[in-house]
Write a protein that holds these residues in place. Structure first.
Motif, PDB file in Angstrom:
ATOM      1  N   GLU A 153      10.789   2.173   8.115  1.00  0.00           N
ATOM      2  CA  GLU A 153      10.745   3.278   7.149  1.00  0.00           C
ATOM      3  C   GLU A 153       9.318   3.443   6.661  1.00  0.00           C
ATOM      4  O   GLU A 153       8.582   2.467   6.514  1.00  0.00           O
ATOM      5  CB  GLU A 153      11.649   2.982   5.955  1.00  0.00           C
ATOM      6  N   GLU A 154       8.951   4.692   6.378  1.00  0.00           N
ATOM      7  CA  GLU A 154       7.589   4.967   5.926  1.00  0.00           C
ATOM      8  C   GLU A 154       7.367   4.325   4.554  1.00  0.00           C
ATOM      9  O   GLU A 154       8.214   4.384   3.675  1.00  0.00           O
ATOM     10  CB  GLU A 154       7.382   6.474   5.820  1.00  0.00           C
ATOM     11  N   VAL A 155       6.205   3.688   4.404  1.00  0.00           N
ATOM     12  CA  VAL A 155       5.929   2.945   3.185  1.00  0.00           C
ATOM     13  C   VAL A 155       5.358   3.892   2.134  1.00  0.00           C
ATOM     14  O   VAL A 155       4.548   4.758   2.437  1.00  0.00           O
ATOM     15  CB  VAL A 155       4.949   1.792   3.470  1.00  0.00           C
ATOM     16  N   GLN A 156       5.816   3.709   0.892  1.00  0.00           N
ATOM     17  CA  GLN A 156       5.360   4.548  -0.206  1.00  0.00           C
ATOM     18  C   GLN A 156       4.021   4.043  -0.723  1.00  0.00           C
ATOM     19  O   GLN A 156       3.929   2.913  -1.221  1.00  0.00           O
ATOM     20  CB  GLN A 156       6.389   4.491  -1.337  1.00  0.00           C
ATOM     21  N   PHE A 157       2.983   4.870  -0.621  1.00  0.00           N
ATOM     22  CA  PHE A 157       1.712   4.578  -1.273  1.00  0.00           C
ATOM     23  C   PHE A 157       1.465   5.644  -2.323  1.00  0.00           C
ATOM     24  O   PHE A 157       2.258   6.582  -2.464  1.00  0.00           O
ATOM     25  CB  PHE A 157       0.571   4.567  -0.253  1.00  0.00           C
ATOM     26  N   SER A 158       0.353   5.531  -3.031  1.00  0.00           N
ATOM     27  CA  SER A 158       0.105   6.510  -4.087  1.00  0.00           C
ATOM     28  C   SER A 158      -0.112   7.908  -3.506  1.00  0.00           C
ATOM     29  O   SER A 158       0.254   8.892  -4.121  1.00  0.00           O
ATOM     30  CB  SER A 158      -1.095   6.086  -4.936  1.00  0.00           C
ATOM     31  N   PHE A 159      -0.656   7.994  -2.272  1.00  0.00           N
ATOM     32  CA  PHE A 159      -0.942   9.329  -1.741  1.00  0.00           C
ATOM     33  C   PHE A 159       0.314  10.050  -1.247  1.00  0.00           C
ATOM     34  O   PHE A 159       0.348  11.270  -1.222  1.00  0.00           O
ATOM     35  CB  PHE A 159      -2.000   9.262  -0.624  1.00  0.00           C
ATOM     36  N   ASN A 160       1.357   9.308  -0.866  1.00  0.00           N
ATOM     37  CA  ASN A 160       2.564   9.994  -0.395  1.00  0.00           C
ATOM     38  C   ASN A 160       3.785   9.638  -1.238  1.00  0.00           C
ATOM     39  O   ASN A 160       4.912   9.798  -0.807  1.00  0.00           O
ATOM     40  CB  ASN A 160       2.822   9.660   1.075  1.00  0.00           C
ATOM     41  N   HIS A 161       3.545   9.137  -2.440  1.00  0.00           N
ATOM     42  CA  HIS A 161       4.642   8.668  -3.278  1.00  0.00           C
ATOM     43  C   HIS A 161       5.624   9.794  -3.596  1.00  0.00           C
ATOM     44  O   HIS A 161       6.841   9.655  -3.426  1.00  0.00           O
ATOM     45  CB  HIS A 161       4.086   8.070  -4.562  1.00  0.00           C
ATOM     46  N   GLU A 162       5.076  10.933  -4.035  1.00  0.00           N
ATOM     47  CA  GLU A 162       5.921  12.058  -4.460  1.00  0.00           C
ATOM     48  C   GLU A 162       6.780  12.551  -3.303  1.00  0.00           C
ATOM     49  O   GLU A 162       7.980  12.787  -3.447  1.00  0.00           O
ATOM     50  CB  GLU A 162       5.030  13.211  -4.955  1.00  0.00           C
ATOM     51  N   GLU A 163       6.138  12.672  -2.157  1.00  0.00           N
ATOM     52  CA  GLU A 163       6.808  13.288  -1.015  1.00  0.00           C
ATOM     53  C   GLU A 163       7.982  12.420  -0.544  1.00  0.00           C
ATOM     54  O   GLU A 163       9.065  12.927  -0.264  1.00  0.00           O
ATOM     55  CB  GLU A 163       5.763  13.475   0.091  1.00  0.00           C
TER      56      GLU A 163
ATOM     57  N   ASP B 103       9.847  -7.891  -4.678  1.00  0.00           N
ATOM     58  CA  ASP B 103       9.486  -6.767  -3.820  1.00  0.00           C
ATOM     59  C   ASP B 103      10.638  -6.350  -2.913  1.00  0.00           C
ATOM     60  O   ASP B 103      10.828  -5.167  -2.658  1.00  0.00           O
ATOM     61  CB  ASP B 103       8.277  -7.150  -2.961  1.00  0.00           C
ATOM     62  N   CYS B 104      11.400  -7.322  -2.423  1.00  0.00           N
ATOM     63  CA  CYS B 104      12.468  -6.984  -1.464  1.00  0.00           C
ATOM     64  C   CYS B 104      13.526  -6.118  -2.116  1.00  0.00           C
ATOM     65  O   CYS B 104      13.964  -5.120  -1.562  1.00  0.00           O
ATOM     66  CB  CYS B 104      13.118  -8.249  -0.932  1.00  0.00           C
ATOM     67  N   ALA B 105      13.937  -6.504  -3.322  1.00  0.00           N
ATOM     68  CA  ALA B 105      14.959  -5.718  -4.005  1.00  0.00           C
ATOM     69  C   ALA B 105      14.389  -4.376  -4.450  1.00  0.00           C
ATOM     70  O   ALA B 105      15.104  -3.381  -4.511  1.00  0.00           O
ATOM     71  CB  ALA B 105      15.497  -6.496  -5.192  1.00  0.00           C
ATOM     72  N   SER B 106      13.091  -4.335  -4.760  1.00  0.00           N
ATOM     73  CA  SER B 106      12.511  -3.098  -5.269  1.00  0.00           C
ATOM     74  C   SER B 106      12.272  -2.085  -4.162  1.00  0.00           C
ATOM     75  O   SER B 106      12.522  -0.899  -4.340  1.00  0.00           O
ATOM     76  CB  SER B 106      11.187  -3.397  -5.977  1.00  0.00           C
ATOM     77  N   CYS B 107      11.750  -2.550  -3.012  1.00  0.00           N
ATOM     78  CA  CYS B 107      11.354  -1.565  -2.000  1.00  0.00           C
ATOM     79  C   CYS B 107      11.516  -2.089  -0.575  1.00  0.00           C
ATOM     80  O   CYS B 107      11.038  -1.480   0.360  1.00  0.00           O
ATOM     81  CB  CYS B 107       9.901  -1.145  -2.212  1.00  0.00           C
ATOM     82  N   GLY B 108      12.170  -3.192  -0.382  1.00  0.00           N
ATOM     83  CA  GLY B 108      12.289  -3.734   0.969  1.00  0.00           C
ATOM     84  C   GLY B 108      11.260  -4.799   1.282  1.00  0.00           C
ATOM     85  O   GLY B 108      11.469  -5.591   2.182  1.00  0.00           O
ATOM     86  N   GLY B 109      10.156  -4.814   0.547  1.00  0.00           N
ATOM     87  CA  GLY B 109       9.151  -5.854   0.726  1.00  0.00           C
ATOM     88  C   GLY B 109       8.595  -5.880   2.132  1.00  0.00           C
ATOM     89  O   GLY B 109       8.325  -4.837   2.723  1.00  0.00           O
ATOM     90  N   VAL B 110       8.443  -7.079   2.667  1.00  0.00           N
ATOM     91  CA  VAL B 110       7.893  -7.198   4.014  1.00  0.00           C
ATOM     92  C   VAL B 110       8.953  -6.927   5.075  1.00  0.00           C
ATOM     93  O   VAL B 110       8.624  -6.837   6.251  1.00  0.00           O
ATOM     94  CB  VAL B 110       7.281  -8.596   4.249  1.00  0.00           C
ATOM     95  N   PHE B 111      10.208  -6.801   4.668  1.00  0.00           N
ATOM     96  CA  PHE B 111      11.279  -6.649   5.656  1.00  0.00           C
ATOM     97  C   PHE B 111      11.539  -5.177   5.913  1.00  0.00           C
ATOM     98  O   PHE B 111      12.560  -4.636   5.535  1.00  0.00           O
ATOM     99  CB  PHE B 111      12.549  -7.346   5.176  1.00  0.00           C
ATOM    100  N   ILE B 116      17.605  -4.519   6.456  1.00  0.00           N
ATOM    101  CA  ILE B 116      17.424  -4.685   5.016  1.00  0.00           C
ATOM    102  C   ILE B 116      17.384  -3.316   4.344  1.00  0.00           C
ATOM    103  O   ILE B 116      16.729  -2.394   4.837  1.00  0.00           O
ATOM    104  CB  ILE B 116      16.110  -5.455   4.732  1.00  0.00           C
ATOM    105  N   VAL B 117      18.095  -3.189   3.219  1.00  0.00           N
ATOM    106  CA  VAL B 117      18.061  -1.957   2.439  1.00  0.00           C
ATOM    107  C   VAL B 117      16.657  -1.811   1.847  1.00  0.00           C
ATOM    108  O   VAL B 117      16.133  -2.740   1.226  1.00  0.00           O
ATOM    109  CB  VAL B 117      19.117  -2.013   1.330  1.00  0.00           C
ATOM    110  N   GLN B 118      16.058  -0.648   2.045  1.00  0.00           N
ATOM    111  CA  GLN B 118      14.678  -0.451   1.585  1.00  0.00           C
ATOM    112  C   GLN B 118      14.681  -0.081   0.111  1.00  0.00           C
ATOM    113  O   GLN B 118      14.436   1.055  -0.278  1.00  0.00           O
ATOM    114  CB  GLN B 118      14.001   0.633   2.419  1.00  0.00           C
ATOM    115  N   GLY B 119      14.948  -1.053  -0.713  1.00  0.00           N
ATOM    116  CA  GLY B 119      15.010  -0.818  -2.154  1.00  0.00           C
ATOM    117  C   GLY B 119      16.455  -0.722  -2.587  1.00  0.00           C
ATOM    118  O   GLY B 119      17.225   0.082  -2.075  1.00  0.00           O
TER     119      GLY B 119
END
Lengths: 173, 160
Positions: A153-163, B103-111, B116-119
């Motif tokens: 899944e695409e990772v949320q950073f500050s530049f794409n957080h909103e999107e 981090d894992c529970a919040s956003c999936g962390g390194v997984f 794993i559920v992403q958050g």
């Protein structure tokens, strides 16, 4: 002659056609067995009193995609009396990934085979309860296959957080 | 007889209802442990003598959702576990809150993978996210105090 060499000799004597190769690497012996003969090999190794490989320590599989034969099912046998390991490896082609179950010889193979079925999609004919064991029962696909997508899944950073925030499925009360 | 003399001239305390309710909610917020991975070790440590979460009225970490107010999801939630998590959340009586610990529970962390559920906010509504891998007990306690701040700010008109 130690028990592993004896076992290899016994297998060669009784089922020469079914053993294409015997490999040795760093003191570990692997016997390559044709898939239809895996039950016979296990039975010989377990029942011969001078060998008595009476514990199935592990049963797993390897995916060599895109090579052919694609899969190899690996059986790690242990002789409690002789304290010796012997590995059997059965290559399978990708199209017909099927192998006879050894549940009738080693009952603990049931769960191991279920795990290999779940993760690799290899069918064990004769297994009494071939369901998924790790993944949910309605899961589609077999995750440890090399051609299975990781599901990144695409990772949320500050530049794409909103999107990403807009399309992320948040739970409600 | 007697108690007035001991207490002295106590008089009367006035407050607003919502402040009194919110205060009582923060002072006895019983957590439901949902330890799934290494974060659970830090959660246990936060509960144990050195950090002692019972200072905040959290005497009991209980695995019983029907007697708890706060769910602390500590660790990675697999897709197979997600329905269980939601079911336990649904069994908790209102009002209820959720802390996603780590981090894992919040956003999936390194997984970042299929399993794993992403958050955990995809499964249950989360009030406070605690960052860290795993967060130290101080961080969890800070997250709980942040949640207390949030609860103290709740309005009576939103409860209905």
């Amino acid at each position: 002659m130690d028990v592993v060499d004896q076992a290899v000799e016994a297998l060669r004597a009784q089922m020469r056609d079914a053993i294409p190769a015997v490999e040795s690497f760093r003191g570990e012996t692997t016997v390559v067995v044709r898939r239809e003969a895996i039950g016979q090999a296990c039975r010989i190794l377990r029942d011969d009193p001078s060998l008595s490989f009476n514990l199935l320590a592990a049963l797993t599989a390897v995916d060599y995609w895109p090579e052919e034969p694609r899969f190899a099912v690996v059986y790690e046998l242990y002789s409690i009396g002789h304290q010796a390991f012997l590995r059997l490896r059965a290559p399978l082609s990708g199209s017909g990934a099927e192998i006879p179950s050894i549940e009738s010889i080693f009952p603990n193979a049931n769960w191991h085979e279920r795990e290999v079925f779940d993760m690799f999609g290899i069918t064990f004919t004769g297994n009494s309860d071939l369901r998924r064991i790790l993944m949910p029962f309605d899961w589609v696909g077999h995750p440890l296959r090399k051609d299975y997508p990781l599901g990144y899944e695409e990772v949320q950073f500050s530049f794409n957080h909103e999107e990403i925030d807009r399309r992320k499925p948040y739970a409600r009360e | 007889m007697g108690v007035e003399q001991k207490l002295g001239n106590l008089g009367m305390v006035t407050s607003r209802l919502e402040e009194a309710v919110n205060w009582s909610r923060t002072r006895a917020m019983w957590p439901m442990l949902f330890g799934l991975a290494c974060c659970a070790i830090e959660m246990m440590s936060a509960q144990a003598a050195e950090y002692d979460m019972s200072r905040f009225g959290m005497e009991l970490m209980r695995p019983s959702p029907r007697q708890s107010d706060l769910m602390i999801v500590a660790g990675r939630v697999s897709r197979k576990m997600a329905p269980v998590l939601r079911r336990l959340y649904d069994q908790m009586p209102d009002p209820k809150w959720v802390i996603a610990m780590g981090d894992c529970a919040s956003c999936g962390g390194v997984f970042n993978n299929y399993a794993i559920v992403q958050g955990v906010d995809e499964v249950v509504p989360v009030d406070v996210y605690v960052a860290g891998c795993p967060p130290r007990p101080e961080a969890l306690i800070h997250g709980i105090l942040t949640l207390h701040d949030k609860v103290r700010g709740e309005k009576i008109k939103d409860w209905a």
